[in-house]
Write a protein that holds these residues in place. Structure first.
Motif, PDB file in Angstrom:
ATOM      1  N   UNK A  21      41.213  36.376  43.882  1.00 18.48           N
ATOM      2  CA  UNK A  21      41.265  35.345  42.895  1.00 18.48           C
ATOM      3  C   UNK A  21      41.036  35.864  41.550  1.00 18.48           C
ATOM      4  N   UNK A  22      40.131  37.006  41.364  1.00 20.84           N
ATOM      5  CA  UNK A  22      39.990  37.543  40.144  1.00 20.84           C
ATOM      6  C   UNK A  22      41.446  38.222  39.685  1.00 20.84           C
ATOM      7  N   UNK A  23      41.888  38.994  40.629  1.00 21.24           N
ATOM      8  CA  UNK A  23      43.224  39.540  40.432  1.00 21.24           C
ATOM      9  C   UNK A  23      44.159  38.551  39.731  1.00 21.24           C
ATOM     10  N   UNK A  24      44.432  37.411  40.383  1.00 22.84           N
ATOM     11  CA  UNK A  24      45.324  36.579  40.128  1.00 22.84           C
ATOM     12  C   UNK A  24      45.112  36.089  38.607  1.00 22.84           C
ATOM     13  N   UNK A  25      43.893  35.876  38.327  1.00 23.29           N
ATOM     14  CA  UNK A  25      43.433  35.314  36.983  1.00 23.29           C
ATOM     15  C   UNK A  25      43.889  36.541  35.968  1.00 23.29           C
ATOM     16  N   UNK A  26      43.494  37.583  36.059  1.00 23.12           N
ATOM     17  CA  UNK A  26      43.629  38.704  35.383  1.00 23.12           C
ATOM     18  C   UNK A  26      45.233  38.873  35.020  1.00 23.12           C
ATOM     19  N   UNK A 136      34.755  46.732  35.957  1.00 25.74           N
ATOM     20  CA  UNK A 136      33.304  46.760  36.439  1.00 25.74           C
ATOM     21  C   UNK A 136      33.227  45.550  37.575  1.00 25.74           C
ATOM     22  N   UNK A 137      34.211  45.080  38.362  1.00 29.23           N
ATOM     23  CA  UNK A 137      34.147  43.839  39.157  1.00 29.23           C
ATOM     24  C   UNK A 137      34.787  44.565  40.481  1.00 29.23           C
ATOM     25  N   UNK A 138      35.537  45.627  40.322  1.00 29.08           N
ATOM     26  CA  UNK A 138      36.026  46.066  41.766  1.00 29.08           C
ATOM     27  C   UNK A 138      35.233  47.290  42.129  1.00 29.08           C
ATOM     28  N   UNK A 139      35.222  47.725  43.398  1.00 33.21           N
ATOM     29  CA  UNK A 139      34.599  48.875  43.960  1.00 33.21           C
ATOM     30  C   UNK A 139      35.162  50.036  43.627  1.00 33.21           C
ATOM     31  N   UNK A 140      34.610  51.111  43.173  1.00 28.79           N
ATOM     32  CA  UNK A 140      35.067  52.443  42.523  1.00 28.79           C
ATOM     33  C   UNK A 140      36.238  53.077  43.391  1.00 28.79           C
ATOM     34  N   UNK A 190      42.808  28.590  31.251  1.00 30.28           N
ATOM     35  CA  UNK A 190      41.647  28.014  31.416  1.00 30.28           C
ATOM     36  C   UNK A 190      41.539  27.388  32.952  1.00 30.28           C
ATOM     37  N   UNK A 191      42.735  27.149  33.759  1.00 30.86           N
ATOM     38  CA  UNK A 191      42.677  26.719  34.999  1.00 30.86           C
ATOM     39  C   UNK A 191      41.827  27.552  36.045  1.00 30.86           C
ATOM     40  N   UNK A 192      41.801  28.741  35.900  1.00 29.36           N
ATOM     41  CA  UNK A 192      41.166  29.760  36.468  1.00 29.36           C
ATOM     42  C   UNK A 192      39.692  30.013  36.075  1.00 29.36           C
ATOM     43  N   UNK A 193      38.997  29.451  35.209  1.00 31.87           N
ATOM     44  CA  UNK A 193      38.028  29.525  34.673  1.00 31.87           C
ATOM     45  C   UNK A 193      36.613  29.386  35.491  1.00 31.87           C
TER      46      UNK A 193
END
Length: 445
Positions: A21-26, A136-140, A190-193
């Motif tokens: 979901x974070x990948x989709x937003x970015x 910072x949000x994904x595993x190394x 804004x829809x992903x916030x």
């Protein structure tokens, strides 16, 4: 709470719906960044006829846009540290989307130039924030791959926008405005916030371990519900809290050398890429190709961009990123030079395709490589300053291109661009630190 252990708790998480979901937003933010970044380049050929714009006018507007990018890059790093990664991502995307929308109502070149400078500031600020957020949000072990995946999706904004421009720009005297309207759709981020989380590592860097733990527990619960019980994290590593990274921090040897190196990387990437992408439609039109054909040829070449980002995703976590960057930069130099040595439509498309393919792969690798050469304290500041200086350098790039074209002809532009890329590759090969061992060590802790 003494230490939330954010790094190790995030590193041991399996990739889940939370990460996707974070990948989709970015990726959505990146899509409209790439959609908007070349809007002026795709509409400039029409404005040459409509408003009497000259090559020098195009150079000035493009140069000032990069001054805006420099300011935006510095602001992006500062805002990411002040507001947090999530809030800064959303607000910077809203900013560039708003001024892209305002660009629709431009009444002359000066007004459009002002709006483009402000749009460019937002674009660059968002990029800096997005790069740090993913780091910072994904595993190394997989952050480089997912940084590239975000660009694979995002970079589709370039060919989509160019193809849209090739259709709508020639329709009428006003239809070029639709290109800027399209770019403004980044406002819909804004829809992903509500689906995004703040970076626990940002909270922890500020000494707010309780808030970091709260966010980590929410993330862990979401991932565990999907993937099952989670392994125990490695023991925490204590880091001193940091509320603000002052600019003088970069004067310390620990931060100065990587900042200088990355400045060279982003200067050569910026001048090399935008010297090509921002000028290709205009220069082709000046060399006798119709506006429709010049925009269409460039649109076809940008189809290679998503493939290049995907290629970067395949190699970024498997090999040393430094050497991948060196290899990609060298190939771009060669293909860019060959692009400028031919007037065959087929070869223009082929070599342009390869330039776009390897350049966007280079960008994806650079986005993953840049924050890795800094620790948490200097990450936003070092990334933003080096990226910003790279963008600022291209305030001179369009003026150089215009002067070369005017005084020495079409091909001299591409000799210059090829030399720029090759310079970056050599500097990286000689001075670039390797980051793969440190990344593997972080994964093992």
């Amino acid at each position: 709470m003494r230490n939330a252990n954010a790094m190790n708790r995030m590193n041991r998480l399996p990739v889940s719906g939370f990460h996707k979901t974070m990948l989709l937003a970015v990726s959505f933010a990146y899509f409209f960044e790439f959609a908007d970044i070349n809007s002026f380049a795709t509409t400039a050929p029409q404005l040459i006829d409509l408003w009497g714009v000259t090559v020098d006018h195009v150079a000035y507007v493009t140069s000032l846009s990069f001054v805006g990018m420099f300011v935006g890059s510095l602001a992006g790093g500062a805002l990411a540290d002040r507001w947090g990664r999530k809030r800064a991502l959303v607000r910077t995307t809203m900013f560039f989307g708003l001024f892209s929308l305002v660009s629709v109502f431009s009444w002359d070149l000066v007004s459009l130039g002002v709006f483009r400078v402000l749009t460019s500031a937002g674009l660059s600020a968002m990029t800096v924030v997005g790069v740090v957020y993913i780091n910072e949000m994904y595993p190394a072990a997989v952050r480089g791959k997912y940084q590239a995946y975000a660009i694979v999706i995002g970079i589709c904004g370039t060919p989509v926008t160019n193809l849209i421009a090739s259709v709508v720009v020639p329709l009428s005297d006003w239809s070029w405005r639709l290109v800027y309207l399209w770019g403004s759709l980044g406002l819909l981020l804004i829809l992903f916030t509500r689906h995004l989380k703040e970076s626990p590592r940002w909270y922890e860097s500020r000494g707010d371990h309780e808030k970091a733990d709260e966010v980590l527990r929410a993330i862990e619960a979401q991932v565990a519900a999907e993937k099952g019980p989670l392994p125990e994290p490695a023991p925490p590593v204590t880091e001193a809290p940091v509320t603000k990274a002052p600019l003088r921090l970069l004067l310390q040897r620990k931060y100065l050398l990587p900042t200088l190196l990355l400045t060279v990387v982003w200067v050569t990437q910026t001048i090399g890429f935008f010297g090509y992408s921002s000028w290709a439609p205009t220069l082709l039109a000046k060399e006798g190709f119709s506006v429709e054909k010049s925009v269409f040829y460039v649109a076809l070449t940008t189809v290679g961009a998503p493939l290049g980002s995907y290629l970067a995703a395949l190699v970024t976590d498997r090999f040393e990123r430094k050497w991948c960057l060196v290899g990609f930069g060298t190939v771009i130099a060669v293909c860019g030079l060959l692009y400028g040595l031919t007037f065959s439509p087929v070869l223009i498309i082929v070599f342009g395709f390869l330039v776009n393919l390897f350049e966007r792969g280079y960008t994806a690798l650079g986005y993953a490589y840049s924050p890795e050469v800094f620790d948490t304290r200097g990450r936003s500041l070092g990334t933003s300053v080096s990226y910003g200086l790279g963008r600022l350098s291209n305030a001179a790039g369009p003026l150089i291109v215009a002067s070369l074209y005017t005084n020495h002809g079409y091909r001299s532009v591409f000799y210059f661009i090829a030399g720029t890329w090759l310079t970056g590759a050599v500097v990286l090969a000689v001075f670039g630190p390797r980051t793969r061992a440190a990344r593997l060590a972080e994964t093992a802790t």
